[in-house]
Structure formats: structure tokens, C-alpha cells
Design a protein around this motif. Structure first.
Motif, PDB file in Angstrom:
ATOM      1  N   UNK A 149       0.845  -1.199   0.000  1.00  9.80           N
ATOM      2  CA  UNK A 149       0.000   0.000   0.000  1.00  9.80           C
ATOM      3  C   UNK A 149       0.882   1.252   0.000  1.00  9.80           C
ATOM      4  N   UNK A 150       0.499   2.248  -0.794  1.00  8.31           N
ATOM      5  CA  UNK A 150       1.294   3.456  -0.934  1.00  8.31           C
ATOM      6  C   UNK A 150       1.227   4.279   0.345  1.00  8.31           C
ATOM      7  N   UNK A 151       2.385   4.738   0.812  1.00  6.60           N
ATOM      8  CA  UNK A 151       2.436   5.515   2.038  1.00  6.60           C
ATOM      9  C   UNK A 151       1.749   6.863   1.820  1.00  6.60           C
ATOM     10  N   UNK A 152       0.858   7.285   2.725  1.00  7.77           N
ATOM     11  CA  UNK A 152       0.146   8.563   2.541  1.00  7.77           C
ATOM     12  C   UNK A 152       1.074   9.763   2.391  1.00  7.77           C
ATOM     13  N   UNK A 153       2.216   9.729   3.064  1.00  5.57           N
ATOM     14  CA  UNK A 153       3.143  10.860   2.999  1.00  5.57           C
ATOM     15  C   UNK A 153       3.751  11.029   1.619  1.00  5.57           C
ATOM     16  N   UNK A 197      17.580  22.996  -1.761  1.00  8.89           N
ATOM     17  CA  UNK A 197      18.486  21.950  -1.274  1.00  8.89           C
ATOM     18  C   UNK A 197      17.858  21.192  -0.109  1.00  8.89           C
ATOM     19  N   UNK A 198      17.165  21.910   0.759  1.00  4.62           N
ATOM     20  CA  UNK A 198      16.491  21.246   1.877  1.00  4.62           C
ATOM     21  C   UNK A 198      15.411  20.305   1.372  1.00  4.62           C
ATOM     22  N   UNK A 199      14.703  20.724   0.332  1.00  5.14           N
ATOM     23  CA  UNK A 199      13.675  19.863  -0.257  1.00  5.14           C
ATOM     24  C   UNK A 199      14.301  18.596  -0.836  1.00  5.14           C
ATOM     25  N   UNK A 200      15.417  18.742  -1.496  1.00  4.02           N
ATOM     26  CA  UNK A 200      16.083  17.570  -2.069  1.00  4.02           C
ATOM     27  C   UNK A 200      16.555  16.619  -0.966  1.00  4.02           C
ATOM     28  N   UNK A 201      17.012  17.180   0.142  1.00  5.56           N
ATOM     29  CA  UNK A 201      17.413  16.337   1.267  1.00  5.56           C
ATOM     30  C   UNK A 201      16.222  15.554   1.798  1.00  5.56           C
ATOM     31  N   UNK A 202      15.087  16.215   1.924  1.00  3.26           N
ATOM     32  CA  UNK A 202      13.900  15.530   2.431  1.00  3.26           C
ATOM     33  C   UNK A 202      13.438  14.436   1.460  1.00  3.26           C
ATOM     34  N   UNK A 203      13.555  14.716   0.172  1.00  5.45           N
ATOM     35  CA  UNK A 203      13.147  13.723  -0.828  1.00  5.45           C
ATOM     36  C   UNK A 203      14.031  12.475  -0.820  1.00  5.45           C
ATOM     37  N   UNK A 204      15.225  12.592  -0.269  1.00  4.15           N
ATOM     38  CA  UNK A 204      16.133  11.437  -0.220  1.00  4.15           C
ATOM     39  C   UNK A 204      15.748  10.452   0.892  1.00  4.15           C
ATOM     40  N   UNK A 205      14.795  10.823   1.728  1.00  2.00           N
ATOM     41  CA  UNK A 205      14.430  10.013   2.894  1.00  2.00           C
ATOM     42  C   UNK A 205      13.187   9.175   2.631  1.00  2.00           C
ATOM     43  N   UNK A 206      13.122   8.047   3.299  1.00  2.20           N
ATOM     44  CA  UNK A 206      11.988   7.133   3.152  1.00  2.20           C
ATOM     45  C   UNK A 206      10.979   7.367   4.280  1.00  2.20           C
ATOM     46  N   UNK A 207       9.704   7.560   3.953  1.00  2.00           N
ATOM     47  CA  UNK A 207       8.703   7.780   5.005  1.00  2.00           C
ATOM     48  C   UNK A 207       8.624   6.614   5.984  1.00  2.00           C
ATOM     49  N   UNK A 208       8.371   6.930   7.225  1.00  2.94           N
ATOM     50  CA  UNK A 208       8.165   5.938   8.277  1.00  2.94           C
ATOM     51  C   UNK A 208       6.677   5.905   8.634  1.00  2.94           C
ATOM     52  N   UNK A 209       6.236   4.937   9.426  1.00  2.00           N
ATOM     53  CA  UNK A 209       4.810   4.863   9.761  1.00  2.00           C
ATOM     54  C   UNK A 209       4.310   6.164  10.385  1.00  2.00           C
ATOM     55  N   UNK A 210       3.126   6.594   9.958  1.00  2.00           N
ATOM     56  CA  UNK A 210       2.539   7.802  10.519  1.00  2.00           C
ATOM     57  C   UNK A 210       2.135   7.571  11.971  1.00  2.00           C
ATOM     58  N   UNK A 211       2.215   8.606  12.787  1.00  2.00           N
ATOM     59  CA  UNK A 211       1.820   8.468  14.188  1.00  2.00           C
ATOM     60  C   UNK A 211       0.299   8.517  14.344  1.00  2.00           C
ATOM     61  N   UNK A 212      -0.150   8.271  15.564  1.00  3.14           N
ATOM     62  CA  UNK A 212      -1.572   8.365  15.903  1.00  3.14           C
ATOM     63  C   UNK A 212      -1.771   9.516  16.869  1.00  3.14           C
ATOM     64  N   UNK A 213      -2.873  10.223  16.694  1.00  3.41           N
ATOM     65  CA  UNK A 213      -3.222  11.317  17.598  1.00  3.41           C
ATOM     66  C   UNK A 213      -4.539  10.985  18.285  1.00  3.41           C
TER      67      UNK A 213
END
Length: 298
Positions: free
Chosen positions: A1-5, A248-264
Motif C-alpha cells: 500500500x502506498x504511504x500517505x506521505x 536543497x532542503x527539499x532535495x534532502x527531504x526527498x532522499x528520505x523514506x517515510x516511516x509509519x505515521x503516528x496516531x493522535x
């Protein structure tokens, strides 16, 4: 399943790839696209607090709680260690007085000196003023949030469950005209509250992560006040952009893999929409990548 982020990361990547280079109000410049949408399912308790960088979610929720007070002065925010609105009054103070005061000193004076705060901490009739004290042509004030809660409870099938902040006669007095300007709600036949927020102007790197967090916190409060369950949150953006000093900050963020979303979750129901405090919000399972720093364009 595709990560929502991934929706957020795709938007950022799309702006980098084909955004229109524009000279903007701040003079920094942006890459911009027009018209975007993201959808997040909140029904399982997860919320779109981004994981590809740390989002200081308590600051975003505190900002939302401040909006709900109808306040327009940054002093209560600074007392809660929320500094995200300081740039605008600080710039005004420096421009009008010629004093090159540091941000830290300016904030300290706002916190400690009520008279100084009253003169220099005001933002004008921004979000909270319009949400809670919209001034009609007859001089009467209108509480859009109270009307919304009443509507959710008494007429949940209404197509008029909304509030907005784009009060044309008062725009000129605002430190910053409203970016997230319209919120609309929809109650399903099985008792789920869906929310939509339209943002006319969106700083994707710095602003949007806060805006998503604040909007879902508000949706959770409204659902609890109306005895509803959470459904879907829909975000819509008009001018969505990355500032040129954020690429550059955006490119750095794009290099990262999303982790499970938290619960509120919220603690047991507050007496009213005005009674919530930051201690009522619990976020579990938040394990983000490190923060990414970038400058705010004022």
C-alpha cells in the motif's frame, strides 16, 4: 500500500521538476505550481504529521489553540515557546524604530513587558479575529467556530458547515493575509467527520507540515465536540511553492523514506471547543527523521 506521505513528497518533487520560476512578495523567489490536492484517511487514528523530517507538532497544535482564542497578539504564543509568528512584528519594529534588536531580545521584551507587547506584538485582524469575531457591516461580531459546532451537532447534513478568514475590508491591516483561508466539513451518514482545508498560498517546505498538523488537530476537536468519528482530511492548495533558498532542503527531504505515521488521540471530551489545552493531545508512535532547517521568507 502506498504511504500517505508520498503525496507530499510527490508534490515537492513535482515543484522541483516543473515549477514556474517567479519573483514573489518576499523577494526571495519561488518555484510554483497552481492547484494541488492531497487526501488522508484519519479513521484509523493516524494523522499526517510528516516523518521525513521532524515536525514539532506541539507548536502547530498550540498555534491552532491560539487561533481558537480569537487572539491577534504574539505574547501568548511566546509564553508557550511558539516563535513562528515573530518574524512579522519584529520586521515592523526594526523598520519603524531603526533598532537592530535581536529576535531573542525582542521576544523577551514581548513576554515581559505588556505595554511593549500591546504596541509591537500585534498582528492585526488575522485568523483568530476572523474565526471568532468577524465584524459584520452592522457592527455585530460573528463567531464562525461556535456556529460551526452548533451546525455539526444540529444539522450535520448541511452543506454550509464552513468558516473562512478572507475578510476583504480587513486584509490591509493584517501582518499576513490568511494562507489557509477556508475550512469546510462534511458529515457522513454513518457519523464520520470529513474536513477540507483550502490554502491559497502554501510554503511547501516550512508551512505545509504545520498546516496539516493544525488542521487535523482542529478536525479532531470538532469531531469530539459533535460526537462524531474522524473520516478523511482533504488538503487543497492554490499557489503551492518552494522558495529558492529551500531547494536543497527539499532535495534532502526527498532522499528520505517515510516511516509509519503516528496516531493522535484526545483525552476525554472538553466542555467546549474553547476548553482544549495542549495536554489534551497525545501523539503515539512518532519516529521521524531528523529536522531540516530553513529560513522563513518574510
Amino acid at each position: 500500500m502506498r504511504h500517505p506521505e508520498q503525496q507530499y513528497l510527490d508534490l515537492m518533487e513535482d515543484i522541483l521538476a516543473r515549477g514556474d520560476a517567479r519573483v514573489d512578495r518576499t523577494g526571495v523567489g519561488t518555484k510554483s505550481l497552481f492547484g494541488s490536492m492531497m487526501r488522508f484517511d484519519l479513521s484509523d487514528g493516524t494523522v499526517p504529521i510528516l516523518t521525513t523530517k521532524r515536525v514539532y507538532w506541539k507548536l502547530a497544535v498550540k498555534e491552532m489553540l491560539w487561533f481558537l482564542t480569537g487572539g491577534t497578539n504574539i505574547q501568548p504564543l511566546l509564553k508557550e515557546k511558539v516563535t513562528i509568528w515573530t518574524d512579522w512584528p519584529l520586521a515592523t519594529y526594526r523598520r519603524e524604530t531603526g533598532e537592530e534588536i535581536s529576535q531573542k531580545e525582542f521576544e523577551q521584551r514581548i513576554v515581559e513587558d505588556d505595554a511593549f507587547a500591546a504596541r509591537w506584538g500585534e498582528l492585526g485582524p488575522v485568523y483568530g479575529k476572523q474565526w471568532r469575531r468577524w465584524l459584520g457591516p452592522d457592527g455585530r461580531e460573528h463567531d464562525q467556530i461556535a456556529a460551526l459546532v452548533k451546525g455539526l451537532r444540529e444539522n450535520p447534513a448541511s452543506r454550509r458547515l464552513l468558516f473562512h478568514a478572507w475578510n476583504v475590508p480587513e486584509l490591509g491591516g493584517m501582518a499576513l493575509p490568511p494562507c489557509h483561508m477556508v475550512y469546510q466539513y462534511h458529515v457522513t451518514s454513518d457519523g464520520r467527520l470529513n474536513g477540507l482545508m483550502y490554502q491559497r498560498s502554501c510554503d511547501v517546505l516550512l508551512g505545509l507540515p504545520f498546516n496539516l498538523t493544525g488542521a487535523v488537530a482542529l478536525q479532531a476537536m470538532l469531531a469530539q465536540q459533535a460526537g462524531l468519528r474522524l473520516g478523511e482530511f482533504v488538503w487543497m492548495g492554490g499557489d503551492v511553492h518552494l522558495y529558492l533558498n529551500h531547494l536543497d532542503a527539499a532535495r534532502e527531504q526527498l532522499s528520505r523514506t517515510p516511516r509509519p505515521l503516528p496516531r493522535m488521540t484526545l483525552t476525554p471530551r472538553a466542555e467546549s471547543i474553547d476548553a482544549y489545552r495542549i495536554e489534551d493531545f497525545v501523539v503515539d508512535g512518532y519516529d521521524p527523521h531528523p529536522p531540516i532547517k530553513a529560513d522563513v521568507a518574510v
